[in-house]
Design a protein around this motif. Sequence first.
Motif, PDB file in Angstrom:
ATOM      1  N   SER A  51      -3.866  -5.152   1.789  1.00 56.23           N
ATOM      2  CA  SER A  51      -2.844  -4.132   1.532  1.00 56.23           C
ATOM      3  C   SER A  51      -2.097  -3.799   2.814  1.00 56.23           C
ATOM      4  O   SER A  51      -2.700  -3.674   3.876  1.00 56.23           O
ATOM      5  CB  SER A  51      -3.472  -2.838   1.015  1.00 56.23           C
ATOM      6  N   VAL A  52      -0.795  -3.632   2.681  1.00 53.04           N
ATOM      7  CA  VAL A  52       0.079  -3.386   3.832  1.00 53.04           C
ATOM      8  C   VAL A  52       0.975  -2.187   3.520  1.00 53.04           C
ATOM      9  O   VAL A  52       1.575  -2.119   2.446  1.00 53.04           O
ATOM     10  CB  VAL A  52       0.926  -4.657   4.120  1.00 53.04           C
ATOM     11  N   THR A  53       1.046  -1.246   4.459  1.00 56.55           N
ATOM     12  CA  THR A  53       1.820  -0.021   4.211  1.00 56.55           C
ATOM     13  C   THR A  53       3.321  -0.230   4.446  1.00 56.55           C
ATOM     14  O   THR A  53       3.743  -1.203   5.074  1.00 56.55           O
ATOM     15  CB  THR A  53       1.366   1.125   5.142  1.00 56.55           C
ATOM     16  N   ASP A  54       4.102   0.731   3.968  1.00 54.66           N
ATOM     17  CA  ASP A  54       5.551   0.764   4.216  1.00 54.66           C
ATOM     18  C   ASP A  54       5.831   0.596   5.706  1.00 54.66           C
ATOM     19  O   ASP A  54       6.692  -0.189   6.119  1.00 54.66           O
ATOM     20  CB  ASP A  54       6.131   2.139   3.835  1.00 54.66           C
ATOM     21  N   ASP A  55       5.097   1.386   6.501  1.00 53.39           N
ATOM     22  CA  ASP A  55       5.345   1.428   7.934  1.00 53.39           C
ATOM     23  C   ASP A  55       5.079   0.066   8.582  1.00 53.39           C
ATOM     24  O   ASP A  55       5.874  -0.427   9.389  1.00 53.39           O
ATOM     25  CB  ASP A  55       4.463   2.514   8.561  1.00 53.39           C
TER      26      ASP A  55
ATOM     27  N   SER B 258       1.206   4.545  -3.824  1.00 54.30           N
ATOM     28  CA  SER B 258       0.817   3.188  -3.474  1.00 54.30           C
ATOM     29  C   SER B 258       1.095   2.244  -4.641  1.00 54.30           C
ATOM     30  O   SER B 258       1.345   2.671  -5.767  1.00 54.30           O
ATOM     31  CB  SER B 258      -0.681   3.173  -3.127  1.00 54.30           C
ATOM     32  N   ALA B 259       1.065   0.950  -4.341  1.00 51.04           N
ATOM     33  CA  ALA B 259       1.210  -0.060  -5.398  1.00 51.04           C
ATOM     34  C   ALA B 259       0.150  -1.146  -5.210  1.00 51.04           C
ATOM     35  O   ALA B 259       0.336  -2.281  -5.638  1.00 51.04           O
ATOM     36  CB  ALA B 259       2.618  -0.657  -5.373  1.00 51.04           C
ATOM     37  N   ALA B 260      -0.978  -0.790  -4.570  1.00 50.56           N
ATOM     38  CA  ALA B 260      -2.031  -1.772  -4.285  1.00 50.56           C
ATOM     39  C   ALA B 260      -2.918  -1.943  -5.528  1.00 50.56           C
ATOM     40  O   ALA B 260      -4.033  -1.425  -5.612  1.00 50.56           O
ATOM     41  CB  ALA B 260      -2.854  -1.336  -3.080  1.00 50.56           C
ATOM     42  N   THR B 261      -2.404  -2.703  -6.482  1.00 51.97           N
ATOM     43  CA  THR B 261      -3.030  -2.785  -7.806  1.00 51.97           C
ATOM     44  C   THR B 261      -4.446  -3.344  -7.786  1.00 51.97           C
ATOM     45  O   THR B 261      -5.296  -2.900  -8.547  1.00 51.97           O
ATOM     46  CB  THR B 261      -2.163  -3.669  -8.727  1.00 51.97           C
TER      47      THR B 261
ATOM     48  N   ALA C 186       0.825  -1.214   0.000  1.00 50.78           N
ATOM     49  CA  ALA C 186       0.000   0.000   0.000  1.00 50.78           C
ATOM     50  C   ALA C 186       0.855   1.258   0.000  1.00 50.78           C
ATOM     51  O   ALA C 186       0.329   2.361  -0.100  1.00 50.78           O
ATOM     52  CB  ALA C 186      -0.933   0.006   1.205  1.00 50.78           C
ATOM     53  N   GLY C 187       2.181   1.122   0.110  1.00 54.89           N
ATOM     54  CA  GLY C 187       3.049   2.303   0.133  1.00 54.89           C
ATOM     55  C   GLY C 187       2.720   3.183   1.320  1.00 54.89           C
ATOM     56  O   GLY C 187       2.683   2.733   2.460  1.00 54.89           O
ATOM     57  N   LEU C 188       2.426   4.470   1.053  1.00 56.28           N
ATOM     58  CA  LEU C 188       2.103   5.392   2.144  1.00 56.28           C
ATOM     59  C   LEU C 188       0.636   5.285   2.549  1.00 56.28           C
ATOM     60  O   LEU C 188       0.166   5.999   3.423  1.00 56.28           O
ATOM     61  CB  LEU C 188       2.426   6.835   1.730  1.00 56.28           C
ATOM     62  N   GLY C 189      -0.116   4.381   1.883  1.00 55.66           N
ATOM     63  CA  GLY C 189      -1.550   4.217   2.169  1.00 55.66           C
ATOM     64  C   GLY C 189      -2.279   4.100   0.833  1.00 55.66           C
ATOM     65  O   GLY C 189      -1.900   4.748  -0.142  1.00 55.66           O
TER      66      GLY C 189
END
Length: 395
Positions: free
Chosen positions: A328-332, A269-272, A260-263
Amino acid sequence: MIAIDSRGYYGEFGGAYIPEMLHPNVEELRRAYSEVWKDEAFQKEFRALLKDYVGRPTPLYFAERLSEKYGAQIYLKREDLCHTGAHKVNNTIGQILLAKRLHKKFIIAETGAGQHGVATATVCALMGMPCIVYMGEIDIERQAPNVARMRMLGAEVRPATSGSKTLKDATNEAIRHWINHPTDTHYIIGSVVGPHPYPDMVARFQSVISEEMMWQLEEKTGRPDPDITIACVGGGSNAAGTFYHYLNRRHVRLIAVEAAGLGVDSGESAATSVLGTKGVIHGSRTLLMQTPDGQIVEPYSISAGLDYPGIGPLHAHLINSGRAEAISVTDDEAMQWAYYLSRMEGIIPALETAHAFAALDKLEYKKDDVIVINLSGRGDKDLNTFIKHYDQYNK
Ligand SMILES: *Cc1c(COP(=O)(O)O)cnc(C)c1O
């Protein structure tokens, strides 16, 4: 029944959307690959290299401390212990053997973060075949250690200097090269993406992961099926390998974890599967991140291996049809898990892989469910990123 059809489609996703001039190359590959796969001599050579060169079978490890903490039986499939440190080499071994059978003399590939470039350079060295890896000029700067590895292995790293100077441009250069050298060159694609037959071919080479899981689980739990399997998805090759032998065993839940990148709603994000719409990318019809007029949206994730604007057609079908669940999972969250897993189990995961673990906090499951997480790669390549954020995650 989930299976690819004769034209290379999973439901409405897949196919081969390619320029006319690539048609002979792709057609040759399509005709060859399923026969080669069935050939006993090929299987013998493939299996022997997986065993003695890659180090398979990789262990299925019962993570005792994690299991206790989460109230489930959590097993880790240790693809991080493969030669070169991730699952990618399973596929490059398969493709180089195929290329040899087709009497190809040269290998080309494209790479973003450099992991697939390293896995390709490795098998080219193993077979004594010349190798050119196209890589965006910006990625060459960002991924210096992997560039050094590829050069050490004897590959030529060719910069792609057009457009945004990243993966998409490297892919264009590789395709152009292939069009100009159709008879003597094989193009090794690194994930379950690209025109048919690549998605199916790469999934079969990676399916050794779930093939081993079945007998390893049988040995350890008395049955071949887990309740839940979890894998991260960039293009989707490690997930395809993890899911493959369970696709039509409907009681096994398949969890695909995207970055999810930053959300998801942050624009970074990359939540395709959430943000994507149907379209054609890299030669197949699938879900991709695009503007309403069809321009590709640059994806973002802290992990370079998940930073891809599309998703393989198999996964588009699995998620769209409800067979797989996307999370989806964020960077953090992934960064927290990289530290947590290191300290809970003494295993430093790749940043891509850390995303898969974060699904444990987001899933509903029953007490004592058997969960297998595919540990797609080791974290050595990400140490600089981990150390840069060390203080933030060690308060
Ligand atoms: C490349 C990579 C990925 C993402 O690629 P998939 O094709 O989706 O598997 C995941 N984990 C690791 C360790 C990688 O190197």
